[in-house]
Design an enzyme around this catalytic site. Structure first.
Site, short mmCIF file in Angstrom:
data_model
loop_
_atom_site.label_atom_id
_atom_site.label_comp_id
_atom_site.label_asym_id
_atom_site.label_seq_id
_atom_site.Cartn_x
_atom_site.Cartn_y
_atom_site.Cartn_z
N GLU A 37 -1.03 -8.49 13.29
CA GLU A 37 -0.06 -9.30 12.55
C GLU A 37 -0.56 -10.75 12.45
O GLU A 37 -0.34 -11.42 11.44
CB GLU A 37 1.31 -9.25 13.23
CG GLU A 37 2.02 -7.91 13.13
CD GLU A 37 2.45 -7.56 11.71
OE1 GLU A 37 2.39 -8.42 10.81
OE2 GLU A 37 2.84 -6.40 11.50
N TYR A 43 1.09 5.73 7.17
CA TYR A 43 1.44 4.71 8.16
C TYR A 43 2.95 4.64 8.33
O TYR A 43 3.47 4.62 9.46
CB TYR A 43 0.88 3.36 7.70
CG TYR A 43 1.32 2.19 8.56
CD1 TYR A 43 0.86 2.04 9.86
CD2 TYR A 43 2.20 1.23 8.05
CE1 TYR A 43 1.28 0.97 10.65
CE2 TYR A 43 2.62 0.17 8.82
CZ TYR A 43 2.15 0.04 10.12
OH TYR A 43 2.57 -1.03 10.89
N TRP A 66 -0.81 -6.60 4.23
CA TRP A 66 -0.97 -5.59 5.27
C TRP A 66 -1.99 -4.54 4.84
O TRP A 66 -2.70 -3.99 5.68
CB TRP A 66 0.37 -4.96 5.62
CG TRP A 66 0.24 -3.86 6.63
CD1 TRP A 66 0.56 -2.55 6.47
CD2 TRP A 66 -0.28 -3.97 7.96
NE1 TRP A 66 0.28 -1.83 7.62
CE2 TRP A 66 -0.23 -2.68 8.55
CE3 TRP A 66 -0.78 -5.04 8.72
CZ2 TRP A 66 -0.67 -2.44 9.85
CZ3 TRP A 66 -1.21 -4.79 10.03
CH2 TRP A 66 -1.14 -3.50 10.57
#
Length: 200
Positions: free
Chosen positions: A48, A26, A56
């Protein structure tokens, strides 16, 4: 050098990569590179929002499930979601089953449609908040620009878009280059930002 970690290929990267193996890909291929596609920008704002209060890693591991559940984050389709869709999503174990967040991103899809009608695109809107002088890399969790974006989005009726959420969005979507000094991908992000045509 506390902001760096040595990756599996022996090169140094932002230290947060070491929190999970999947973070390396990522970080290397997405994070911090400028984005002008409205669907990707909207998806990131939604993810988000779902991350609020969570890690995350949790969100990234469920990203494909989120995409499936929310029509690939096509906000024109999401804007038409009904109470039946909310009920369906609350039964979907592949996503975060939080009624407030689910209802918020459906609301935000409707607000996104309004934004496109008013501003031309989501991209044209968000890139107005690119800071002229960003904070030093890895030194902040909010900025004057993220506070301004958050406040304006809230005035427009968006939900779950606080200043920290807005700043994380700006980091990920390349509005700032927050790769740590010494990270091998900082220069790559800088090159992509220089070549990026800012939407208007």
């Amino acid at each position: 050098m506390g902001n760096l970690v040595t990756g599996p290929d022996g090169r140094q990267r932002c230290a947060w990569c070491q929190a999970a193996p999947e973070f390396f890909a990522y970080h290397d291929t997405e994070w911090g590179y400028p984005v002008s596609d409205d669907i990707r920008l909207f998806e990131k704002l939604c993810l988000e929002s779902f991350q609020s209060g969570l890690s995350w890693r949790t969100i990234l591991s469920k990203r494909e499930n989120f995409r499936s559940a929310f029509c690939g984050f096509d906000f024109n389709k999401m804007a038409a979601f009904s109470d039946a869709d909310v009920a369906r999503l609350l039964q979907d174990a592949g996503i975060i089953r939080h009624r407030g967040k689910i209802e918020a991103v459906i609301n935000n899809a409707q607000r996104a449609q309004e934004m496109v009608a008013q501003e031309g695109s989501i991209a044209a809107y968000v890139w107005r908040y690119e800071p002229e002088t960003p904070p030093a890399p890895r030194s902040a969790s909010t900025s004057p620009e993220s506070v301004a974006m958050s406040n304006d989005l809230k005035k427009r009726g968006w939900k779950f878009v606080g200043p920290t959420t807005a700043y994380a969005f700006m980091q990920a979507m390349g509005l700032i280059n927050d790769h740590a000094e010494g990270c091998v991908f900082r220069d790559k992000a800088a090159q992509k930002r220089r070549a990026f045509v800012k939407p208007v």
